[in-house]
Motif scaffolding. Structure first.
Motif, short mmCIF file in Angstrom:
data_model
loop_
_atom_site.label_atom_id
_atom_site.label_comp_id
_atom_site.label_asym_id
_atom_site.label_seq_id
_atom_site.Cartn_x
_atom_site.Cartn_y
_atom_site.Cartn_z
N GLY A 1 3.63 5.85 -6.01
CA GLY A 1 3.54 5.77 -7.46
C GLY A 1 4.35 4.63 -8.03
N VAL A 2 4.80 3.71 -7.16
CA VAL A 2 5.56 2.55 -7.60
C VAL A 2 4.59 1.43 -7.95
N LYS A 3 4.74 0.85 -9.13
CA LYS A 3 3.89 -0.25 -9.55
C LYS A 3 4.23 -1.49 -8.74
N ALA A 4 3.32 -1.95 -7.90
CA ALA A 4 3.54 -3.11 -7.04
C ALA A 4 2.67 -4.26 -7.52
N VAL A 5 3.29 -5.42 -7.71
CA VAL A 5 2.61 -6.57 -8.31
C VAL A 5 2.80 -7.80 -7.43
N TYR B 1 11.45 1.95 4.62
CA TYR B 1 11.84 1.77 6.02
C TYR B 1 11.61 3.05 6.81
N THR B 2 12.08 4.18 6.27
CA THR B 2 11.97 5.45 6.97
C THR B 2 10.51 5.86 7.18
N GLU B 3 9.71 5.77 6.14
CA GLU B 3 8.33 6.23 6.26
C GLU B 3 7.48 5.30 7.11
N LEU B 4 7.73 3.98 7.03
CA LEU B 4 7.02 3.07 7.92
C LEU B 4 7.35 3.36 9.37
N GLN B 5 8.64 3.57 9.66
CA GLN B 5 9.06 3.89 11.03
C GLN B 5 8.41 5.19 11.51
N GLU B 6 8.38 6.18 10.65
CA GLU B 6 7.81 7.47 11.05
C GLU B 6 6.31 7.37 11.29
N ILE B 7 5.62 6.59 10.47
CA ILE B 7 4.19 6.37 10.70
C ILE B 7 3.98 5.62 12.01
N GLN B 8 4.77 4.58 12.24
CA GLN B 8 4.63 3.77 13.45
C GLN B 8 4.88 4.58 14.73
N HIS B 9 5.78 5.57 14.65
CA HIS B 9 6.10 6.39 15.82
C HIS B 9 5.25 7.66 15.91
N GLY B 10 4.27 7.79 15.01
CA GLY B 10 3.42 8.96 15.04
C GLY B 10 4.10 10.22 14.60
N LYS C 1 0.83 -1.21 0.00
CA LYS C 1 0.00 0.00 0.00
C LYS C 1 0.86 1.26 0.00
N LEU C 2 1.95 1.25 0.76
CA LEU C 2 2.82 2.42 0.83
C LEU C 2 3.53 2.64 -0.50
N ALA C 3 4.02 1.56 -1.11
CA ALA C 3 4.69 1.68 -2.41
C ALA C 3 3.73 2.24 -3.46
N ASP C 4 2.50 1.78 -3.42
CA ASP C 4 1.50 2.27 -4.37
C ASP C 4 1.29 3.78 -4.18
N SER C 5 1.33 4.23 -2.92
CA SER C 5 1.17 5.67 -2.65
C SER C 5 2.36 6.47 -3.16
N GLU D 1 2.22 11.87 8.94
CA GLU D 1 0.78 11.71 8.70
C GLU D 1 0.48 10.26 8.32
N ASP D 2 -0.62 9.75 8.87
CA ASP D 2 -1.00 8.36 8.66
C ASP D 2 -2.29 8.31 7.83
N PRO D 3 -2.18 8.43 6.50
CA PRO D 3 -3.39 8.45 5.66
C PRO D 3 -4.12 7.11 5.63
N PHE D 4 -3.43 6.04 6.05
CA PHE D 4 -4.02 4.70 6.01
C PHE D 4 -4.76 4.35 7.31
N LYS D 5 -4.61 5.19 8.33
CA LYS D 5 -5.22 4.94 9.65
C LYS D 5 -4.71 3.62 10.22
N TRP D 6 -3.39 3.43 10.16
CA TRP D 6 -2.76 2.19 10.64
C TRP D 6 -2.44 2.25 12.12
N VAL D 7 -2.09 3.44 12.64
CA VAL D 7 -1.64 3.48 14.03
C VAL D 7 -2.82 3.68 14.97
N MET D 8 -2.68 3.10 16.14
CA MET D 8 -3.70 3.18 17.18
C MET D 8 -3.06 3.72 18.46
N LYS D 9 -3.62 4.79 19.00
CA LYS D 9 -3.09 5.35 20.23
C LYS D 9 -3.40 4.42 21.41
N VAL D 10 -2.43 4.31 22.29
CA VAL D 10 -2.59 3.45 23.47
C VAL D 10 -3.02 4.27 24.68
#
Length: 360
Positions: free
Chosen positions: A276-280, A338-347, A270-274, A350-359
């Motif tokens: 613009g990378v063609k993911a198959v 790697y960088t963008e996944l880490q940044e999303i995971q640490h808040g 999903k991130l690669a698609d965002s 911006e998380d356009p996918f609504k993947w992170v959940m606040k504890v």
């Protein structure tokens, strides 16, 4: 089974709390927090006796079915903390939905996902001081279910233990975020279609140890598994899914029944698609991979998983010969993912996918 589960809390005495490890030398799975979550399922009572309690040993009968017939499943999840002390989970509902799929395949009881997530939030908040903040680190969460009924004879158990333990972790590979060396096995296989390769059953990992030890003795970090029928098509690498960046597309093997549907795999697609990378998702032969490495059409290769997140691959060893990928350097796409996944995971992004959940 789906009634509200009451969770009791028994806190560890202050004088029994463990000394926290040096955050710069965490390793992976070496240290465990002061508390855990556990609950029991029986055919008569369903899920019951749920509690957050001090980390402790189990007392189990030597005839417990898990010891003899490997009725055991688990998940791998992470909690993150940013500089402000905010705690986050990353797509926990997907892990627990997959665990319920594993339970169904292994004839084990399913559990209410939303209620277990609430219990996990309470556990992690209690252990919040154990969550590291260093870049690349996290609090790894290991939910597990095992058959506890004492009996002999292959059968579904009438008694199960579900528990979650926590461990602060650094990099999964000793190489850190640097290219790893991978040994391609065309002799042993991880799983076959129709088996349990598409669920997170403990026996899958036990079956992989022998070949993994051979690879390590040869100086390789993990094993790249091929399909069980033809030993031709790429499936998984070690405990992770695998991706190949060819000149025109990003490719990962399709989920054909013997590959674990990774949460990080899905997030990467999903991130690669965002980007613009063609993911198959399609079958990938080892011949295609080797030809791409030789011609330069294979620009990057990397593994994805909860533990390592994104793990670049710099070398493949197949049939007595080494093949270098991207001059044994980290590729631009691997690094960005790697960088963008880490940044999303640490808040921190911006998380356009609504993947992170606040504890908290």
């Amino acid at each position: 089974m789906w009634d509200k589960i009451e969770v009791a809390v028994e806190k560890c005495a202050k004088n029994e709390m463990k000394q926290k490890p040096d955050p710069a030398h965490l390793g992976f799975g070496k240290y465990f927090t002061d508390h855990m979550f556990r609950m029991t399922w029986s055919r008569e009572e369903g899920w019951h006796d749920a509690k957050i309690c001090p980390y402790q040993n189990f007392s189990m009968d030597p005839a417990a079915l898990v010891f003899h017939y490997a009725q055991a499943i688990f998940e791998g999840m992470k909690a993150f903390k940013n500089e402000d002390g905010q705690l986050y989970f990353f797509r926990p509902e997907k892990n627990f939905e997959r665990m319920n799929d594993s339970a169904q395949r292994m004839c084990m009881p399913r559990f209410p996902v939303d209620q277990v997530i609430r219990a996990l939030k309470a556990l992690v908040y209690l252990e919040r001081d154990w969550v590291p903040t260093e870049y690349g680190s996290a609090l790894y969460m290991r939910p597990t279910m095992i058959a506890a009924q004492p009996a002999l004879g292959v059968q579904p158990a009438d008694l199960y233990y579900f528990y979650v333990i926590l461990t602060p972790v650094g990099a999964y590979y000793k190489e850190g975020f640097n290219p790893t060396k991978i040994y391609v096995s065309d002799e042993y296989t991880r799983a076959a279609k129709g088996g349990v390769g598409n669920v997170k059953a403990a026996g899958n990992y036990a079956a992989s140890i022998y070949m993994s030890e051979i690879a390590k003795k040869e100086g390789y970090s993990q094993v790249l598994w091929l399909d069980a029928k033809e030993h031709r098509y790429v499936e998984e690498v070690g405990t992770s899914n695998i991706f190949f960046k060819f000149k025109n597309e990003l490719v990962t093997p399709e989920l054909s029944g013997s590959i674990l549907p990774g949460i990080t795999r899905d997030s990467t697609l999903k991130l690669a698609d965002s980007f613009g990378v063609k993911a198959v998702e399609r079958p990938v032969s080892i011949d295609e991979v080797i030809a791409g490495a030789e011609s330069g059409d294979l620009e990057e290769a990397f593994a994805t998983g909860t533990a390592a997140v994104i793990s670049p691959i710099g070398e493949l060893f197949f049939k007595g010969k080494s093949y270098i990928v991207n001059e044994n350097k980290v590729g631009a796409l691997s690094e960005r993912l790697y960088t963008e996944l880490q940044e999303i995971q640490h808040g921190e992004r911006e998380d356009p996918f609504k993947w992170v959940m606040k504890v908290n």
